[in-house]
Design an enzyme around this catalytic site. Structure first.
Site, PDB file in Angstrom:
ATOM      1  N   VAL A  60      13.011 -74.533 -30.662  1.00  0.00           N
ATOM      2  CA  VAL A  60      12.548 -75.909 -30.495  1.00  0.00           C
ATOM      3  C   VAL A  60      13.535 -76.871 -31.163  1.00  0.00           C
ATOM      4  CG1 VAL A  60      10.685 -77.525 -30.971  1.00  0.00           C
ATOM      5  CG2 VAL A  60      10.157 -75.123 -30.524  1.00  0.00           C
ATOM      6  N   PRO A  61      14.220 -77.678 -30.351  1.00  0.00           N
ATOM      7  CA  PRO A  61      15.231 -78.618 -30.880  1.00  0.00           C
ATOM      8  C   PRO A  61      14.584 -79.788 -31.610  1.00  0.00           C
ATOM      9  CG  PRO A  61      14.944 -78.961 -28.534  1.00  0.00           C
ATOM     10  CD  PRO A  61      14.086 -77.773 -28.900  1.00  0.00           C
ATOM     11  N   CYS A  62      13.914 -79.513 -32.703  1.00  0.00           N
ATOM     12  CA  CYS A  62      13.184 -80.551 -33.425  1.00  0.00           C
ATOM     13  C   CYS A  62      14.118 -81.595 -34.035  1.00  0.00           C
ATOM     14  CB  CYS A  62      12.310 -79.920 -34.505  1.00  0.00           C
ATOM     15  SG  CYS A  62      13.184 -78.767 -35.570  1.00  0.00           S
ATOM     16  N   HIS A  63      15.390 -81.304 -34.128  1.00  0.00           N
ATOM     17  CA  HIS A  63      16.333 -82.281 -34.683  1.00  0.00           C
ATOM     18  C   HIS A  63      16.529 -83.463 -33.744  1.00  0.00           C
ATOM     19  CE1 HIS A  63      18.616 -79.419 -32.243  1.00  0.00           C
ATOM     20  NE2 HIS A  63      19.445 -80.405 -31.998  1.00  0.00           N
TER      21      HIS A  63
END
Length: 111
Positions: A60-63
DNA sequence: ATATTGACGGGCA
DNA sequence: GTGCCCGCCAATA
């Protein structure tokens, strides 16, 4: 769905959050409020933030999720906001300063 | 069950 | 553009 799952609240909502965040294209960013809105919870921004904080999965590319001012997370899970900034810069996202991304250019317009 | 906290957002100074 | 206050929602120090 069991009664327990309902009591847990939105176990389903959590999945929606991950799915939505995964859809954010590389080089683009979204906001907690935007994600929440797309999931049908206009006031669920804080909820989204909590989900991402409690679940720092690598898939999950939470950045790519920032707040409304474009500010990075106060405490990124791995290496503070330095790591988050590094990842975004690596994807071609421009910054107006050390902790604010250029939302005007990189805010993802969902369709 | 109540109070506090937090990876939030809108409105206003 | 930044900071403060308040409302919102879920988790819990």
């Amino acid at each position: 769905m069991t009664q327990m799952q309902q009591a847990t609240g939105d176990a389903n909502f959590r999945e929606k959050v991950f799915r939505q965040v995964k859809k954010i294209p590389k080089g683009k960013v979204s906001t907690y409020g935007q994600v929440a809105l797309l999931l049908g919870k206009p006031r669920g921004a804080r909820e989204v933030g909590w989900m991402l904080h409690s679940n720092d999965r690598v898939d999950v590319p939470c950045h790519r999720v920032v707040d409304r001012t474009g500010r990075l997370a106060p405490n990124f899970a791995f290496d503070g906001m330095a790591e988050q900034r590094r990842r975004l810069v690596n994807e071609g996202v421009k910054f107006i300063d050390k902790i604010h991304v250029d939302l005007e250019k990189h805010l993802w317009k969902s369709r």
